[in-house]
Design a protein around this motif. Structure first.
Motif, PDB file in Angstrom:
ATOM      1  N   VAL A  15       0.882  -1.159   0.000  1.00  0.00           N
ATOM      2  CA  VAL A  15       0.000   0.000   0.000  1.00  0.00           C
ATOM      3  C   VAL A  15       0.922   1.211   0.000  1.00  0.00           C
ATOM      4  O   VAL A  15       1.836   1.303   0.834  1.00  0.00           O
ATOM      5  CB  VAL A  15      -0.926   0.017   1.230  1.00  0.00           C
ATOM      6  N   ILE A  16       0.689   2.124  -0.948  1.00  0.00           N
ATOM      7  CA  ILE A  16       1.542   3.310  -1.081  1.00  0.00           C
ATOM      8  C   ILE A  16       0.649   4.545  -1.088  1.00  0.00           C
ATOM      9  O   ILE A  16      -0.265   4.657  -1.901  1.00  0.00           O
ATOM     10  CB  ILE A  16       2.364   3.276  -2.378  1.00  0.00           C
ATOM     11  N   VAL A  17       0.931   5.449  -0.153  1.00  0.00           N
ATOM     12  CA  VAL A  17       0.225   6.724  -0.084  1.00  0.00           C
ATOM     13  C   VAL A  17       1.139   7.786  -0.684  1.00  0.00           C
ATOM     14  O   VAL A  17       2.307   7.895  -0.317  1.00  0.00           O
ATOM     15  CB  VAL A  17      -0.133   7.078   1.362  1.00  0.00           C
ATOM     16  N   PHE A  18       0.586   8.553  -1.631  1.00  0.00           N
ATOM     17  CA  PHE A  18       1.308   9.645  -2.273  1.00  0.00           C
ATOM     18  C   PHE A  18       0.696  10.960  -1.789  1.00  0.00           C
ATOM     19  O   PHE A  18      -0.516  11.092  -1.708  1.00  0.00           O
ATOM     20  CB  PHE A  18       1.152   9.575  -3.798  1.00  0.00           C
ATOM     21  N   GLY A  19       1.544  11.934  -1.495  1.00  0.00           N
ATOM     22  CA  GLY A  19       1.039  13.230  -1.074  1.00  0.00           C
ATOM     23  C   GLY A  19       1.998  14.348  -1.437  1.00  0.00           C
ATOM     24  O   GLY A  19       3.137  14.105  -1.859  1.00  0.00           O
TER      25      GLY A  19
END
Length: 135
Positions: free
Chosen positions: A128-132
């Motif tokens: 799971v990869i969160v980009f911000g």
């Protein structure tokens, strides 16, 4: 999801280190990359769980676009990022360039395991990869 950050580097095989599984509540940042608030992808890795308890990123999958991620820095200041997207990808299709590649503004990546757990390999099948981006 609160943790201090330990520095992480590369393992002998060239993959990125992860925090020790014996300390599932510990997150780490990829030290060869930029720090919090600097131009480039600030990459933070943490466990979803261990064999005995939930990890620091157990609820990472619950983040939504627009949510805030606050990061405290050594100098006592704080930077805030806004979530742009959350991806779940097979580990064998990890988007290295999208996660670690050059960008022209301060951004963040939060990475943990996800998807189905493969009992025979004792590992999750996905990340799971969160980009911000900096708020």
């Amino acid at each position: 999801m609160t943790s201090t950050l330990v520095p992480l580097g590369l393992t002998p095989d060239g993959s990125v280190e992860v925090p020790p599984i014996e300390k599932p509540k510990q997150a780490g940042w990829f030290q060869p990359g930029p720090g919090a608030g600097e131009v480039g992808p600030f990459v933070v890795l943490g466990h979803v769980d261990s064999y005995t308890e939930a990890g620091v990123f157990y609820r990472l999958r619950d983040l939504r676009i627009g949510d805030r991620i606050n990061v405290g820095r050594r100098d006592g200041s704080r930077v805030t990022y806004l979530v742009d997207r959350i991806d779940r990808v097979a580990k064998n299709r990890f988007p290295t360039d999208a996660v670690y590649g050059n960008v022209t503004r301060p951004e963040i990546r939060l990475i943990t395991c996800g998807g189905d757990f493969d009992e025979s390999r004792r590992s999750y099948e996905d990340n799971v990869i969160v980009f911000g981006h900096l708020a």
